[in-house]
Design an enzyme around this catalytic site. Structure first.
Site, PDB file in Angstrom:
ATOM      1  N   TYR A 163       0.835  -1.199   0.000  1.00  0.00           N
ATOM      2  CA  TYR A 163       0.000   0.000   0.000  1.00  0.00           C
ATOM      3  C   TYR A 163       0.870   1.250   0.000  1.00  0.00           C
ATOM      4  O   TYR A 163       0.639   2.193  -0.771  1.00  0.00           O
ATOM      5  CB  TYR A 163      -0.908  -0.022   1.238  1.00  0.00           C
ATOM      6  CG  TYR A 163      -1.773   1.195   1.416  1.00  0.00           C
ATOM      7  CD1 TYR A 163      -2.954   1.341   0.713  1.00  0.00           C
ATOM      8  CD2 TYR A 163      -1.412   2.194   2.319  1.00  0.00           C
ATOM      9  CE1 TYR A 163      -3.765   2.463   0.893  1.00  0.00           C
ATOM     10  CE2 TYR A 163      -2.210   3.314   2.508  1.00  0.00           C
ATOM     11  CZ  TYR A 163      -3.378   3.441   1.784  1.00  0.00           C
ATOM     12  OH  TYR A 163      -4.175   4.544   1.955  1.00  0.00           O
ATOM     13  N   LYS A 167       1.341   4.398  -2.835  1.00  0.00           N
ATOM     14  CA  LYS A 167       1.142   5.808  -2.526  1.00  0.00           C
ATOM     15  C   LYS A 167       2.397   6.624  -2.842  1.00  0.00           C
ATOM     16  O   LYS A 167       2.314   7.795  -3.225  1.00  0.00           O
ATOM     17  CB  LYS A 167       0.732   5.987  -1.065  1.00  0.00           C
ATOM     18  CG  LYS A 167      -0.635   5.398  -0.733  1.00  0.00           C
ATOM     19  CD  LYS A 167      -1.748   6.025  -1.573  1.00  0.00           C
ATOM     20  CE  LYS A 167      -3.116   5.539  -1.168  1.00  0.00           C
ATOM     21  NZ  LYS A 167      -4.213   6.150  -1.935  1.00  0.00           N
TER      22      LYS A 167
END
Length: 240
Positions: A163, A167
């Protein structure tokens, strides 16, 4: 009335951002992968007395869905003023690169990174028709290289490596796209809601969705043309 599209807006931070912006007299299109979930979100807002909202079915990871959504929105509006790329998935655990699954990493990137790029590029012509459009990429502190390498960093969140990497890539897209669009008047920024309690983290976050939406709403309502290629949080900037 300015038009806003928020992806992944049928729940969580996306829904709360839609609620707050609609109450500020924007017309908000709530992007949702599922039609029924989108309509349920609209029903909840209508029950609050909020009517300047509509749903738009779109799966950001599916280019055909993105194109169909763009075609549908073009029949309803002449210009899109703000695009908020909020749709994201956390991915499966474990996410450390030593023990993780590359296919899991691909799935996370398909939504969080490539999905944001697909929908941005597809809706760019509508954004260019706005007098002063804004693209907001909802990022995270775990995507900040500076914070990840800082002394005393919180290593407890290292389980979100897939994740976080998505980002980090999204932040790079923010800066590079902002530079490309310098002469168009379109601003591009990243913003983090902070560690907010949503189903993305099994509601373990320290902030409420009302609090998490605030920096996104603040950036969306910012009219300074010089604010572009920047990364914000509640209370100021975030180092890349």
């Amino acid at each position: 009335m300015k038009n806003i599209l928020i992806t992944g807006a049928n729940k969580g931070i996306g829904f709360e951002t839609a609620r707050q912006l609609a109450q500020l007299n924007y017309f908000v299109y709530l992007g949702s992968r599922d039609s029924e979930n989108g309509l349920e979100a609209i029903r909840k807002l209508n029950e609050m007395g909020i009517t300047n909202v509509a749903t738009l079915v779109v799966d950001v990871a599916d280019i055909y869905s993105v194109r169909q959504a763009r075609q549908e929105l073009e029949t309803k509006i002449n210009a899109l003023d703000i695009l908020i790329n909020n749709a994201a998935i956390a991915g499966d655990q474990p996410q450390d690169f030593v023990n993780g699954d590359v296919e899991n990493l691909r799935r996370v990137f398909d939504t969080n990174f490539f999905g944001a790029i697909q929908i941005t590029l597809e809706f760019l012509p509508l954004l260019k028709k706005s007098g002063a459009a804004s693209i907001i990429n909802v990022s995270s502190e775990v995507g900040s290289i500076a914070l990840r390498t800082a002394a005393g960093r919180n290593t407890n969140r290292d389980k979100y490596n897939a994740y976080g990497a998505s980002k980090t890539a999204l932040n790079a897209f923010t800066v590079m796209l902002a530079n490309e669009l310098t002469d168009t008047g379109i601003r591009v920024n990243s913003v983090t809601p902070g560690y907010t309690a949503t189903d993305l983290n099994q509601f373990q976050g320290a902030k409420t969705v009302e609090q998490g939406a605030l920096p996104i709403v603040k950036l969306a309502t910012e009219n300074n043309p010089d604010i572009t290629a920047m990364f914000f949080k509640d209370g100021g900037e975030v180092p890349w």
